[in-house]
Design a protein around this motif. Structure first.
Motif, PDB file in Angstrom:
ATOM      1  N   LEU A  33     -13.827  -2.362 -78.502  1.00 12.66           N
ATOM      2  CA  LEU A  33     -12.641  -2.378 -79.344  1.00 12.66           C
ATOM      3  C   LEU A  33     -11.377  -2.441 -78.495  1.00 12.66           C
ATOM      4  O   LEU A  33     -11.344  -1.944 -77.361  1.00 12.66           O
ATOM      5  N   ASP A  34     -10.343  -3.052 -79.036  1.00 10.16           N
ATOM      6  CA  ASP A  34      -9.033  -3.101 -78.382  1.00 10.16           C
ATOM      7  C   ASP A  34      -8.274  -1.828 -78.738  1.00 10.16           C
ATOM      8  O   ASP A  34      -8.011  -1.562 -79.916  1.00 10.16           O
ATOM      9  N   VAL A  35      -7.912  -1.067 -77.721  1.00 10.70           N
ATOM     10  CA  VAL A  35      -7.341   0.272 -77.914  1.00 10.70           C
ATOM     11  C   VAL A  35      -5.955   0.352 -77.290  1.00 10.70           C
ATOM     12  O   VAL A  35      -5.765  -0.044 -76.133  1.00 10.70           O
ATOM     13  N   LEU A  36      -5.000   0.885 -78.056  1.00  5.88           N
ATOM     14  CA  LEU A  36      -3.674   1.193 -77.526  1.00  5.88           C
ATOM     15  C   LEU A  36      -3.422   2.683 -77.683  1.00  5.88           C
ATOM     16  O   LEU A  36      -3.582   3.238 -78.768  1.00  5.88           O
ATOM     17  N   VAL A  37      -3.030   3.332 -76.588  1.00  7.31           N
ATOM     18  CA  VAL A  37      -2.695   4.749 -76.611  1.00  7.31           C
ATOM     19  C   VAL A  37      -1.195   4.897 -76.386  1.00  7.31           C
ATOM     20  O   VAL A  37      -0.643   4.317 -75.451  1.00  7.31           O
ATOM     21  N   VAL A  38      -0.557   5.673 -77.267  1.00  6.84           N
ATOM     22  CA  VAL A  38       0.880   5.937 -77.142  1.00  6.84           C
ATOM     23  C   VAL A  38       1.063   7.445 -76.971  1.00  6.84           C
ATOM     24  O   VAL A  38       1.207   8.179 -77.954  1.00  6.84           O
ATOM     25  N   PRO A  39       1.034   7.940 -75.745  1.00  6.26           N
ATOM     26  CA  PRO A  39       1.268   9.366 -75.508  1.00  6.26           C
ATOM     27  C   PRO A  39       2.762   9.661 -75.539  1.00  6.26           C
ATOM     28  O   PRO A  39       3.567   8.846 -75.095  1.00  6.26           O
ATOM     29  N   LEU A  40       3.115  10.832 -76.054  1.00  5.16           N
ATOM     30  CA  LEU A  40       4.533  11.158 -76.247  1.00  5.16           C
ATOM     31  C   LEU A  40       4.898  12.526 -75.683  1.00  5.16           C
ATOM     32  O   LEU A  40       5.911  13.101 -76.082  1.00  5.16           O
ATOM     33  N   THR A  99      -7.283  15.646 -73.218  1.00  4.45           N
ATOM     34  CA  THR A  99      -8.560  15.129 -72.726  1.00  4.45           C
ATOM     35  C   THR A  99      -9.389  14.549 -73.869  1.00  4.45           C
ATOM     36  O   THR A  99     -10.113  13.565 -73.668  1.00  4.45           O
ATOM     37  N   THR A 100      -9.270  15.120 -75.060  1.00  9.32           N
ATOM     38  CA  THR A 100      -9.949  14.552 -76.222  1.00  9.32           C
ATOM     39  C   THR A 100      -9.422  13.160 -76.516  1.00  9.32           C
ATOM     40  O   THR A 100     -10.192  12.218 -76.740  1.00  9.32           O
ATOM     41  N   ALA A 101      -8.101  13.003 -76.512  1.00 11.30           N
ATOM     42  CA  ALA A 101      -7.500  11.692 -76.771  1.00 11.30           C
ATOM     43  C   ALA A 101      -7.940  10.669 -75.739  1.00 11.30           C
ATOM     44  O   ALA A 101      -8.314   9.531 -76.075  1.00 11.30           O
ATOM     45  N   ALA A 102      -7.899  11.043 -74.464  1.00 14.73           N
ATOM     46  CA  ALA A 102      -8.249  10.104 -73.395  1.00 14.73           C
ATOM     47  C   ALA A 102      -9.717   9.692 -73.471  1.00 14.73           C
ATOM     48  O   ALA A 102     -10.052   8.504 -73.349  1.00 14.73           O
ATOM     49  N   ASN A 103     -10.595  10.654 -73.670  1.00 10.65           N
ATOM     50  CA  ASN A 103     -12.021  10.331 -73.695  1.00 10.65           C
ATOM     51  C   ASN A 103     -12.415   9.564 -74.950  1.00 10.65           C
ATOM     52  O   ASN A 103     -13.303   8.699 -74.891  1.00 10.65           O
ATOM     53  N   LEU A 104     -11.767   9.829 -76.060  1.00  6.36           N
ATOM     54  CA  LEU A 104     -12.026   9.030 -77.258  1.00  6.36           C
ATOM     55  C   LEU A 104     -11.518   7.606 -77.071  1.00  6.36           C
ATOM     56  O   LEU A 104     -12.172   6.644 -77.506  1.00  6.36           O
ATOM     57  N   ALA A 105     -10.369   7.446 -76.438  1.00  5.45           N
ATOM     58  CA  ALA A 105      -9.843   6.098 -76.185  1.00  5.45           C
ATOM     59  C   ALA A 105     -10.843   5.286 -75.369  1.00  5.45           C
ATOM     60  O   ALA A 105     -11.133   4.115 -75.678  1.00  5.45           O
ATOM     61  N   VAL A 106     -11.393   5.887 -74.323  1.00  3.22           N
ATOM     62  CA  VAL A 106     -12.378   5.197 -73.493  1.00  3.22           C
ATOM     63  C   VAL A 106     -13.656   4.940 -74.285  1.00  3.22           C
ATOM     64  O   VAL A 106     -14.270   3.872 -74.169  1.00  3.22           O
ATOM     65  N   ALA A 107     -14.063   5.893 -75.116  1.00  2.00           N
ATOM     66  CA  ALA A 107     -15.267   5.705 -75.930  1.00  2.00           C
ATOM     67  C   ALA A 107     -15.102   4.532 -76.894  1.00  2.00           C
ATOM     68  O   ALA A 107     -16.042   3.746 -77.087  1.00  2.00           O
ATOM     69  N   HIS A 108     -13.927   4.398 -77.499  1.00  2.00           N
ATOM     70  CA  HIS A 108     -13.672   3.240 -78.369  1.00  2.00           C
ATOM     71  C   HIS A 108     -13.717   1.945 -77.564  1.00  2.00           C
ATOM     72  O   HIS A 108     -14.319   0.952 -77.994  1.00  2.00           O
ATOM     73  N   ALA A 109     -13.071   1.940 -76.408  1.00  3.60           N
ATOM     74  CA  ALA A 109     -13.017   0.728 -75.587  1.00  3.60           C
ATOM     75  C   ALA A 109     -14.394   0.341 -75.065  1.00  3.60           C
ATOM     76  O   ALA A 109     -14.709  -0.852 -74.938  1.00  3.60           O
ATOM     77  N   ARG A 110     -15.217   1.341 -74.741  1.00  2.00           N
ATOM     78  CA  ARG A 110     -16.579   1.074 -74.277  1.00  2.00           C
ATOM     79  C   ARG A 110     -17.391   0.299 -75.309  1.00  2.00           C
ATOM     80  O   ARG A 110     -18.339  -0.414 -74.964  1.00  2.00           O
ATOM     81  N   ALA A 111     -17.014   0.442 -76.560  1.00  2.00           N
ATOM     82  CA  ALA A 111     -17.722  -0.233 -77.644  1.00  2.00           C
ATOM     83  C   ALA A 111     -17.154  -1.610 -77.938  1.00  2.00           C
ATOM     84  O   ALA A 111     -17.562  -2.252 -78.912  1.00  2.00           O
ATOM     85  N   VAL A 118       0.435  -0.805 -69.938  1.00  2.00           N
ATOM     86  CA  VAL A 118      -0.355  -0.818 -68.708  1.00  2.00           C
ATOM     87  C   VAL A 118      -1.816  -0.664 -69.115  1.00  2.00           C
ATOM     88  O   VAL A 118      -2.147   0.090 -70.029  1.00  2.00           O
ATOM     89  N   THR A 119      -2.686  -1.380 -68.447  1.00  2.00           N
ATOM     90  CA  THR A 119      -4.113  -1.279 -68.747  1.00  2.00           C
ATOM     91  C   THR A 119      -4.770  -0.287 -67.796  1.00  2.00           C
ATOM     92  O   THR A 119      -4.678  -0.433 -66.574  1.00  2.00           O
ATOM     93  N   ALA A 120      -5.424   0.707 -68.367  1.00  2.00           N
ATOM     94  CA  ALA A 120      -6.113   1.741 -67.592  1.00  2.00           C
ATOM     95  C   ALA A 120      -7.612   1.448 -67.595  1.00  2.00           C
ATOM     96  O   ALA A 120      -8.049   0.337 -67.893  1.00  2.00           O
ATOM     97  N   GLU A 121      -8.417   2.445 -67.282  1.00  2.00           N
ATOM     98  CA  GLU A 121      -9.855   2.255 -67.165  1.00  2.00           C
ATOM     99  C   GLU A 121     -10.483   1.784 -68.473  1.00  2.00           C
ATOM    100  O   GLU A 121      -9.984   2.057 -69.561  1.00  2.00           O
ATOM    101  N   SER A 122     -11.569   1.049 -68.338  1.00  2.00           N
ATOM    102  CA  SER A 122     -12.344   0.532 -69.477  1.00  2.00           C
ATOM    103  C   SER A 122     -11.531  -0.396 -70.366  1.00  2.00           C
ATOM    104  O   SER A 122     -11.915  -0.653 -71.504  1.00  2.00           O
ATOM    105  N   GLY A 123     -10.383  -0.885 -69.861  1.00  4.28           N
ATOM    106  CA  GLY A 123      -9.568  -1.793 -70.640  1.00  4.28           C
ATOM    107  C   GLY A 123      -8.684  -1.117 -71.667  1.00  4.28           C
ATOM    108  O   GLY A 123      -8.123  -1.792 -72.542  1.00  4.28           O
ATOM    109  N   VAL A 124      -8.528   0.198 -71.591  1.00  6.82           N
ATOM    110  CA  VAL A 124      -7.643   0.917 -72.505  1.00  6.82           C
ATOM    111  C   VAL A 124      -6.191   0.584 -72.171  1.00  6.82           C
ATOM    112  O   VAL A 124      -5.753   0.744 -71.029  1.00  6.82           O
ATOM    113  N   ASP A 125      -5.447   0.106 -73.149  1.00  8.73           N
ATOM    114  CA  ASP A 125      -4.017  -0.135 -72.974  1.00  8.73           C
ATOM    115  C   ASP A 125      -3.251   1.140 -73.291  1.00  8.73           C
ATOM    116  O   ASP A 125      -3.574   1.851 -74.251  1.00  8.73           O
TER     117      ASP A 125
END
Length: 292
Positions: free
Chosen positions: A31-38, A17-29, A80-87
């Motif tokens: 920034l172009d964000v890519l998340v690679v969950p493993l 949840t920390t990773a997901a919410n930080l990703a959205v927080a970066h995108a809200r500002a 895939v693009t998720a909420e707030s434009g997070v890739d």
């Protein structure tokens, strides 16, 4: 580029949840964000952001295929693009066999007199795809266990953000992580930085404050326990920002405080890497705004 891996040896510390919410927080500002969950387990980041529909489909291309030189298509089609434009590159069940697949590919390469770095494959894939030139922020979210998933994530990012529970158990996990990081640095011959420790489930007790005071890492923000908010995020498969703005019928000050802290933490991490967000919102500001 800001690149980091969210990791903790302890379970239940809101790593994903920390990773997901930080990703959205970066995108809200802006920034172009890519998340690679493993994480091969169910209940992972792809599920949280609602992009895990194809994880059990064996015919679907996925990051493991690219890491072992067996792609079914171009890298860009994984995204895939998720909420707030997070890739995001959605997790796939093949991640369960990542270590075995990497080992087999290494054996085949060595039989042909070639080298194959089992701990650098994710970095190679991302570099070949131009991710470091395309994105402002890269976040990796491996499982909370030592292994190839973690090694590849850390090699790709060289930095950690560590959620930690300010308790005796959490303190022990951080000490174990310090030893783990030192071992990884020696094994991979890289320097691994800790951008921040993120205390979660904070309670204003003497024991919690003692653990916080003794942490060797920067703790720019502290998060209290928000079980209702976080459970709602998993239920609705969205970030805390979306849950508060779209799934709450009224504002709750303590939840807005949590959103503010995610925004401020994102700005702190960006500053560490010299990344300037083009349009940082007022911390915790909602769009559309929830009214009482």
């Amino acid at each position: 580029m800001l690149a980091y891996t969210t990791y903790s040896e302890a379970g239940g510390v809101a790593k994903t949840t920390t990773a997901a919410n930080l990703a959205v927080a970066h995108a809200r500002a802006g920034l172009d964000v890519l998340v690679v969950p493993l994480d091969p387990q169910d209940g992972n980041l792809s599920h949280l952001l609602g992009v895990d529909d194809d994880r059990a489909d064996p015919s679907v291309d996925n990051i493991v295929r690219h890491m072992v030189n067996r792609p079914k298509g171009p890298f860009e089609e994984l995204i895939v693009t998720a909420e707030s434009g997070v890739d995001i590159i959605p997790e796939h069940n093949m991640l369960s066999d990542l270590a075995d697949n990497l080992r087999r590919e290494k054996e085949q390469a060595e039989a042909m007199g070639e080298s194959f770095g089992v701990n650098t494959r994710l970095l190679s894939v991302l570099r070949d795809a131009g991710v470091h030139e395309t994105y402002d922020v890269l976040i990796c979210d491996p499982p909370a266990t030592e292994g190839r998933h973690l090694y590849n994530a850390i090699t790709a990012t060289h930095s950690l953000v560590i959620p930690v529970e300010p308790s005796a158990k959490g303190e022990a996990s951080v000490k174990g992580l310090e030893s783990l990081v030192a071992g990884i640095e020696d094994t991979l011959d890289i320097d691994v930085g800790v951008l921040a420790a993120v205390p979660v489930k904070w309670s204003n007790t003497n024991e919690a404050q003692r653990v916080l005071d003794e942490l060797e890492y920067s703790t720019p923000e502290v998060f209290r326990s928000r079980e209702s908010l976080m459970n709602g995020c998993w239920r609705q498969q969205c970030s805390a920002f979306t849950y508060v703005s779209e799934h709450r019928d009224r504002t709750r000050d303590h939840e807005l405080d949590t959103l503010e802290r995610y925004d401020r933490l994102a700005r702190h991490l960006e500053q560490q890497a010299g990344v300037e967000p083009p349009a940082p919102p007022e911390p915790g500001a909602l769009e559309p705004e929830v009214t009482a």
